[in-house]
Design an enzyme around this catalytic site. Structure first.
Site, PDB file in Angstrom:
ATOM      1  N   GLY A 139       0.806  -1.218   0.000  1.00  0.00           N
ATOM      2  CA  GLY A 139       0.000   0.000   0.000  1.00  0.00           C
ATOM      3  C   GLY A 139       0.841   1.271   0.000  1.00  0.00           C
ATOM      4  O   GLY A 139       2.066   1.242   0.133  1.00  0.00           O
ATOM      5  N   HIS A 140       0.139   2.391  -0.090  1.00  0.00           N
ATOM      6  CA  HIS A 140       0.835   3.683  -0.163  1.00  0.00           C
ATOM      7  C   HIS A 140       1.528   4.025   1.154  1.00  0.00           C
ATOM      8  O   HIS A 140       1.030   3.728   2.225  1.00  0.00           O
ATOM      9  CB  HIS A 140      -0.089   4.824  -0.587  1.00  0.00           C
ATOM     10  CG  HIS A 140      -1.375   4.953   0.159  1.00  0.00           C
ATOM     11  ND1 HIS A 140      -2.242   5.980  -0.077  1.00  0.00           N
ATOM     12  CD2 HIS A 140      -1.959   4.195   1.105  1.00  0.00           C
ATOM     13  CE1 HIS A 140      -3.290   5.846   0.704  1.00  0.00           C
ATOM     14  NE2 HIS A 140      -3.142   4.779   1.427  1.00  0.00           N
TER      15      HIS A 140
END
Lengths: 351, 351, 351
Positions: free
Chosen positions: C244-245
């Protein structure tokens, strides 16, 4: 990318209610309160980080109106209704710099069928393949190496990133954003077992993405066995998600990464599926339900359900179980002890 | 796609045993009994929907021979041995319309090594890259943007959809269908830990797909460390599945979406893996075993096993546990009560 | 691929400490002890297979120095410090044959922006698209159909396999290997819920892959909301993994297939995530922790943790639970019995 926004330019973008202090710094980056350095803009998005504001060396800090501290020298506080929204506005500005709007037109290396209809304001990137009968709407941007199969229709203001594949007859409405590698319209997984072999059930429906849908990188959405697989308006799907054939997802749902929805399941509006959640086939997940990460759903869920576990239980019951689970070794010992006591009592009672 | 089959054309395709009623409608779609409208064909594939037949407004309904109701006006019942098989036959006809057989030949934009041998009856789509020594068999269709690495061999009557990648030295036999984005022959995940670093173990084997294998969108099959990763004849693999290096899968298995099989595991014939199931490495999963969705398998399974849970137990035991799990809060209370009783009895016994 | 190494050539590659016996066979393959045939090389990599050495018909066997048996006629034993390392050295030699070093240069079908800077010693394959401002370092090999977005920077001696996508502004350091279909820099999954809709939070950071990182087929790494998503030096990521970011992963970690790490989580050095493990967002996973396959982590882990289950517990506790779980039906019966005894004792005590 090297940013360079003056304090004045930032103010124009985030439109603060008020401000305190001032800075001569140029904003060159965005960072969390604790990691920001001079030249960075930071923000208080979550009250739990409130104590970090006083120590941050960010040059500009976005704060909620009720924050009461004072800025340091050469530091500016900008008070905004919701710092996270103000930040999003700034990021939207940066996004335009990261991905400048491309000029309309078709790259000379793209292979386009003679009867495809591509709006004059659309942009088609290099190495794209667009087959017969495809329609692509106004201002839609199809990046490099995409594949659009026969008779697929794509609306206006869509953004298809590199290597997206949209298969035959699929329909994509307006303002849809597909990340790199998304596959729309792969075959559903359907077989009939006959004479010791799995015979393919042809999958001849399509996929329909309603307005404002977004799909994450490398996710796969199967075409319907017949009829349509549908993703409702405004629903956002994360990376590596699998959507089976004939699934119907409502409006404004969030489907987190690596979740999977099996064939013919209906998911109503405003449902949230956590990461790696799995939903069995032929179910209905009621409006506004929340399914926790890694949860397995094997039966219909009433609207507003909140479930966890595999197979799932109501969230509170599953969490209660997770507490008791830790006490289970002790429970076995307690039952051992009770049996000893019972044995003794029986003896003394018989005596 | 707009279908248009007359009742007579439908009868030729599904070859009913008998019929009741008649319709002048043109079949323009296929739909479930409850959602069908005039102009649709529907079917009774599952007895649990039997009561929906009387109310359906489908123009044509495929029914099993023992269904006893009467059609509505302008509605035709077609009685067939197995409605789902008859429907599959119709869908196969529609599939030919969706994907008409392409003309043989190599698209001028494809980049083909001089010594690749491509059968004259094969079709190679735009933007494909085919390297040295590749062999592609008769009537095989390689769609746009596929990549076939050095010395890979692909048999006859295969269908490789857009963006499939088949790596160096891999072997694909006949009638294999690979959905968009499938990756055959990525490196296995093998490292030796030496002096604080993970040193790569080169992966120099290949992948062999036997006849009639199908692989779903964006699934990844690793090449063997040495020797071969093998998928047996007729096995069907769904989307986003991971197959590790040196895995050997038998004939006619079904591997559902997002399942993963770790390195060097053997899966015997007719095994079914549910969605998101995970199989550890170096195991043997016996013939005909069923592994439920989200199940984790950490030890060998005898032939005919049916397992569930993570780590798995026999299905019935896991389901029994899932019932008892709900009674666990009550069990703790019952033990609390027993301890109170025991304490009182001890006191009164001592008195 | 048909191998052909003489016994003398094998000895040059694996550099044995000593040998026993000899063979005139040419080594044409590598196989496990039990499946090897004459013409194969085999090895004793795991002591549990020791008894298989005597029966193997491999022509050459790599053995640890303390192995005491005798080779068969026309069979050679080569004694090496670590057979698996010696085998890796042989496989590295074979790997060079499978993927011969390509000549430097840019394929004429690649679309390269005028201001991209590609080192003269790099190789760019057919159908690649390389946008404005991209920098590609010395000896880096970008295979067919890759996409490198604006201003991305790729270091020296990297290997990007076919269909890799590296998005705008992402940074890849040296000796990085990306398998087919890897996506670097897709948008993070971030939305603000406003007036009944999920409004996109633009994702304007990037992804940085440090030296010696390897990423498996079709894995997806999201760009940061702002700032950077980072994969530390020497970390190896398997297929179909989601990062994920704003995730920050340390050095020399192993992330197995289909694992997922949610946004803003920090994973320290030398962590191992098993297959299909899921890590929630905003956590810290301490140095050297091990997370078992299919485990769900919802809270920070101290360095050196070893956890299992969903939600996870310390490995030993979870395994203890898994034993007790099987005894739970019996525990319910024991409590039933105790209640009966208690009832009887109460009666007799009252009598």
């Amino acid at each position: 990318m090297q940013l360079a926004f003056s304090a004045a330019e930032i103010a124009v973008i985030v439109q603060p209610l008020s401000s305190k202090g001032s800075t001569s710094a140029t904003v060159q980056g965005i960072a969390s309160l604790s990691s920001a350095r001079p030249g960075d803009l930071s923000f208080l998005g979550n009250p739990k980080y409130k104590t970090e504001v006083a120590a941050t060396t960010a040059s500009i800090v976005l704060l909620p109106p009720d924050y009461t501290g004072e800025p340091a020298p050469d530091q500016q506080f900008l008070f905004v209704e919701k710092p996270s929204v103000a930040l999003a506005r700034l990021c939207a500005r940066i996004e335009q710099l990261l991905w400048p709007k491309p000029a309309p037109g078709i790259h000379p290396t793209a292979v386009i069928a003679a009867d495809a209809h591509i709006d004059a304001s659309a942009t088609i990137g290099p190495m794209c393949v667009i087959e017969e009968g495809v329609v692509i709407g106004a201002r839609t941007h199809v990046q490099a190496q995409a594949f659009i199969g026969r008779n697929a229709r794509i609306g206006a203001d869509c953004w298809l990133m590199p290597r997206v594949s949209v298969s035959t007859e699929c329909v994509i409405k307006d303002r849809v954003r597909l990340q790199v590698g998304v596959i729309i319209g792969s075959d559903g997984f359907g077989y009939e077992f006959m004479q010791g072999r799995h015979e393919k059930v042809p999958q001849v429906g399509n996929v329909v993405l309603e307005n404002d849908v977004e799909i994450g990188a490398n996710s796969t959405l199967d075409r319907a066995r017949f009829s349509r697989t549908v993703i409702g308006e405004g629903t956002k799907i994360d990376n590596l998600v699998q959507i089976g054939h004939n699934v119907v997802i409502g409006k404004h749902c969030l489907i987190c990464a690596q979740a999977g929805v099996s064939g013919s399941t209906t998911i109503e509006d405003y449902v949230v599926l956590g990461g790696q959640a799995g939903i069995a086939g032929h179910l209905t997940i009621g409006k506004g339900s929340k399914v926790d990460g890694q949860t397995g759903v094997n039966s219909d869920l009433a609207p507003g359900s909140f479930v966890k576990g595999s197979p799932c239980m109501p969230y509170n019951l599953e969490q209660r179980f997770n507490v008791l689970k830790k006490k289970l070794p002790d429970l076995f010992k307690r039952v051992d002890a009770l049996e000893t006591v019972a044995e003794e009592l029986k003896k003394s009672s018989a005596a």
